[in-house]
Design a protein around this motif. Structure first.
Motif, PDB file in Angstrom:
ATOM      1  N   TYR A   1     -19.020 -25.078   0.270  1.00 56.02           N
ATOM      2  CA  TYR A   1     -20.582 -24.413  -0.939  1.00 56.02           C
ATOM      3  C   TYR A   1     -21.965 -24.358   0.003  1.00 56.02           C
ATOM      4  CZ  TYR A   1     -24.057 -25.064  -4.584  1.00 56.02           C
ATOM      5  OH  TYR A   1     -25.018 -23.961  -5.301  1.00 56.02           O
TER       6      TYR A   1
ATOM      7  N   ALA B   1     -25.650 -23.061   0.199  1.00 55.80           N
ATOM      8  CA  ALA B   1     -26.564 -22.999  -0.082  1.00 55.80           C
ATOM      9  C   ALA B   1     -27.750 -22.389   0.982  1.00 55.80           C
ATOM     10  CB  ALA B   1     -27.278 -24.561  -0.870  1.00 55.80           C
ATOM     11  N   ALA B   2     -28.254 -21.617   0.122  1.00 54.43           N
ATOM     12  CA  ALA B   2     -29.422 -20.764   0.248  1.00 54.43           C
ATOM     13  C   ALA B   2     -30.210 -19.880  -0.627  1.00 54.43           C
ATOM     14  CB  ALA B   2     -28.909 -19.594   1.642  1.00 54.43           C
TER      15      ALA B   2
ATOM     16  N   ILE C   1     -32.349 -18.018  -3.172  1.00 53.19           N
ATOM     17  CA  ILE C   1     -32.631 -17.200  -3.788  1.00 53.19           C
ATOM     18  C   ILE C   1     -34.306 -16.745  -4.335  1.00 53.19           C
ATOM     19  CG2 ILE C   1     -32.486 -15.945  -6.157  1.00 53.19           C
ATOM     20  CD1 ILE C   1     -29.637 -17.097  -5.761  1.00 53.19           C
ATOM     21  N   ARG C   2     -34.896 -18.239  -5.547  1.00 52.09           N
ATOM     22  CA  ARG C   2     -36.415 -17.520  -5.659  1.00 52.09           C
ATOM     23  C   ARG C   2     -37.122 -18.528  -5.292  1.00 52.09           C
ATOM     24  NH1 ARG C   2     -35.559 -17.979 -12.532  1.00 52.09           N
ATOM     25  NH2 ARG C   2     -34.937 -16.094 -12.438  1.00 52.09           N
ATOM     26  N   GLY C   3     -36.351 -18.928  -3.845  1.00 51.85           N
ATOM     27  CA  GLY C   3     -38.122 -18.775  -2.770  1.00 51.85           C
ATOM     28  C   GLY C   3     -38.550 -18.279  -2.063  1.00 51.85           C
TER      29      GLY C   3
ATOM     30  N   MET D   1     -35.592 -12.407  -7.981  1.00 48.51           N
ATOM     31  CA  MET D   1     -34.959 -12.599  -9.391  1.00 48.51           C
ATOM     32  C   MET D   1     -34.385 -13.359  -9.773  1.00 48.51           C
ATOM     33  SD  MET D   1     -38.312 -12.357 -10.095  1.00 48.51           S
ATOM     34  CE  MET D   1     -37.755 -12.295 -12.371  1.00 48.51           C
TER      35      MET D   1
ATOM     36  N   GLU E   1     -29.348 -13.593  -9.573  1.00 49.51           N
ATOM     37  CA  GLU E   1     -28.716 -12.713 -10.815  1.00 49.51           C
ATOM     38  C   GLU E   1     -28.900 -12.958 -11.884  1.00 49.51           C
ATOM     39  OE1 GLU E   1     -23.719 -14.170 -10.736  1.00 49.51           O
ATOM     40  OE2 GLU E   1     -25.407 -15.776  -9.565  1.00 49.51           O
TER      41      GLU E   1
ATOM     42  N   LYS F   1     -27.754 -13.366 -14.899  1.00 48.28           N
ATOM     43  CA  LYS F   1     -26.902 -14.114 -15.624  1.00 48.28           C
ATOM     44  C   LYS F   1     -27.875 -15.113 -16.475  1.00 48.28           C
ATOM     45  CE  LYS F   1     -22.284 -13.209 -14.430  1.00 48.28           C
ATOM     46  NZ  LYS F   1     -21.721 -13.404 -12.401  1.00 48.28           N
TER      47      LYS F   1
ATOM     48  N   ILE G   1     -25.388 -19.816 -15.134  1.00 48.20           N
ATOM     49  CA  ILE G   1     -26.123 -20.632 -13.792  1.00 48.20           C
ATOM     50  C   ILE G   1     -25.181 -22.027 -13.156  1.00 48.20           C
ATOM     51  CG2 ILE G   1     -26.714 -19.620 -11.005  1.00 48.20           C
ATOM     52  CD1 ILE G   1     -27.712 -16.782 -12.881  1.00 48.20           C
TER      53      ILE G   1
ATOM     54  N   ASP H   1     -22.716 -23.160 -10.567  1.00 49.28           N
ATOM     55  CA  ASP H   1     -23.051 -23.574  -9.620  1.00 49.28           C
ATOM     56  C   ASP H   1     -22.193 -25.466  -9.282  1.00 49.28           C
ATOM     57  OD1 ASP H   1     -23.769 -21.121  -9.105  1.00 49.28           O
ATOM     58  OD2 ASP H   1     -26.117 -21.237  -8.211  1.00 49.28           O
TER      59      ASP H   1
ATOM     60  N   SER I   1     -36.914 -23.805  -0.999  1.00 48.66           N
ATOM     61  CA  SER I   1     -35.931 -23.420  -1.854  1.00 48.66           C
ATOM     62  C   SER I   1     -35.999 -25.272  -2.871  1.00 48.66           C
ATOM     63  CB  SER I   1     -34.494 -22.544  -1.765  1.00 48.66           C
ATOM     64  OG  SER I   1     -34.067 -22.688  -2.866  1.00 48.66           O
TER      65      SER I   1
ATOM     66  N   GLY J   1     -33.828 -24.169  -5.485  1.00 49.43           N
ATOM     67  CA  GLY J   1     -32.791 -24.944  -6.038  1.00 49.43           C
ATOM     68  C   GLY J   1     -32.057 -25.307  -4.878  1.00 49.43           C
TER      69      GLY J   1
ATOM     70  N   GLU K   1     -29.843 -28.742  -4.801  1.00 50.29           N
ATOM     71  CA  GLU K   1     -28.600 -29.008  -4.572  1.00 50.29           C
ATOM     72  C   GLU K   1     -28.013 -30.171  -3.437  1.00 50.29           C
ATOM     73  OE1 GLU K   1     -27.538 -24.303  -5.326  1.00 50.29           O
ATOM     74  OE2 GLU K   1     -27.777 -24.895  -3.810  1.00 50.29           O
TER      75      GLU K   1
HETATM   76  O1  6IA Z   1     -34.765 -21.744  -6.494  1.00 47.34           O
HETATM   77  P1  6IA Z   1     -34.177 -20.996  -5.474  1.00 47.34           P
HETATM   78  O2  6IA Z   1     -33.218 -19.982  -6.237  1.00 47.34           O
HETATM   79  O3  6IA Z   1     -34.421 -20.006  -4.413  1.00 47.34           O
HETATM   80  O4  6IA Z   1     -32.730 -21.659  -5.581  1.00 47.34           O
HETATM   81  C1  6IA Z   1     -31.347 -21.051  -4.570  1.00 47.34           C
HETATM   82  C2  6IA Z   1     -30.624 -21.738  -4.392  1.00 47.34           C
HETATM   83  O5  6IA Z   1     -29.925 -22.625  -6.177  1.00 47.34           O
HETATM   84  C3  6IA Z   1     -28.698 -21.413  -4.399  1.00 47.34           C
HETATM   85  O6  6IA Z   1     -28.700 -21.990  -3.093  1.00 47.34           O
HETATM   86  C4  6IA Z   1     -27.755 -21.515  -6.132  1.00 47.34           C
HETATM   87  O7  6IA Z   1     -26.543 -22.355  -5.722  1.00 47.34           O
HETATM   88  C5  6IA Z   1     -28.496 -21.802  -6.712  1.00 47.34           C
HETATM   89  N1  6IA Z   1     -29.371 -20.638  -7.286  1.00 47.34           N
HETATM   90  C6  6IA Z   1     -30.226 -20.338  -7.956  1.00 47.34           C
HETATM   91  N2  6IA Z   1     -30.848 -19.521  -8.930  1.00 47.34           N
HETATM   92  C7  6IA Z   1     -28.930 -18.600  -8.676  1.00 47.34           C
HETATM   93  C8  6IA Z   1     -28.620 -17.894  -9.976  1.00 47.34           C
HETATM   94  N3  6IA Z   1     -29.700 -16.857  -9.506  1.00 47.34           N
HETATM   95  N4  6IA Z   1     -28.020 -17.374  -8.936  1.00 47.34           N
HETATM   96  C9  6IA Z   1     -26.465 -17.620  -8.411  1.00 47.34           C
HETATM   97  N5  6IA Z   1     -27.120 -19.444  -7.728  1.00 47.34           N
HETATM   98  C10 6IA Z   1     -28.203 -19.369  -7.863  1.00 47.34           C
HETATM   99  C11 6IA Z   1     -31.000 -17.139 -10.700  1.00 47.34           C
HETATM  100  C12 6IA Z   1     -31.466 -17.037 -11.755  1.00 47.34           C
HETATM  101  C13 6IA Z   1     -31.132 -15.879 -12.811  1.00 47.34           C
HETATM  102  C14 6IA Z   1     -30.392 -15.607 -14.470  1.00 47.34           C
HETATM  103  C15 6IA Z   1     -32.573 -14.930 -12.767  1.00 47.34           C
END
Ligand code: 6IA
Length: 135
Positions: free
Chosen positions: A4, A6-7, A9-11, A45, A47, A49, A54, A58, A76, A78, A82
């Motif tokens: 798995y 993890a890195a 996305i929104r961060g 922003m 993925e 979905k 999600i 995940d 981050s 997320g 995780e």
């Molecule tokens: O808080 P963050 O977005 O930075 O969190 C990133 C972590 O959470 C990753 O390691 C992913 O496993 C998981 N994660 C968070 N958001 C998503 C995502 N889309 N797609 C896949 N994995 C995610 C964001 C939401 C979308 C409906 C706009």
């Protein structure tokens, strides 16, 4: 070996190119369940979905995984979440961090004996780190 990755996305997506290289390296050690983390089409922003989908997907992958590898340089929420779940599930966890004078890794990660936290400077350092971790 199910990995798995993890890195952030929104961060923040500044390191997206690096995530792609890390995922490619990790494929030498097992199946990367979360390959999409490195996808250039996933912007800050996220993925496109439903968030519930999600989250459930995940968390399912996290439970199914044998090890968790997290790139934690970009903070981050997320990834932090995780990591907490991974600890509860007693997964083997490797955190990768690039040190710099203007930031410092959270004590919740750096100070957590359940995680293996490794500083690195560049992609080329990771093969040795992974060889040791996956041995
Ligand atoms: O808080 P963050 O977005 O930075 O969190 C990133 C972590 O959470 C990753 O390691 C992913 O496993 C998981 N994660 C968070 N958001 C998503 C995502 N889309 N797609 C896949 N994995 C995610 C964001 C939401 C979308 C409906 C706009």
């Amino acid at each position: 070996m199910k990995i798995y990755f993890a890195a952030s996305i929104r961060g923040g997506r500044d390191d997206q190119g690096l995530y792609l290289e890390i995922v490619n390296l990790l494929k030498d050690y097992g199946e990367v369940l979360t390959e999409h983390i490195a996808d250039v089409k996933i912007s800050q922003m996220g993925e496109m979905k439903a968030t519930e989908f999600i989250y459930e997907r995940d968390m399912g992958w996290l439970k199914e995984s044998d090890v968790v590898v997290a790139e934690v340089t970009t903070p981050s929420l997320g990834v932090g979440y995780e990591l907490g779940i991974a600890e509860t599930l007693k997964k083997k966890v490797l955190c990768l961090y690039r040190e710099s004078p203007e930031r410092s890794l959270s004590a919740m990660v750096r100070g957590n004996g359940a995680f293996e936290v490794v500083n690195y400077k560049e992609l080329e350092d990771l093969k040795e780190i992974f060889d040791k971790f996956f041995k």
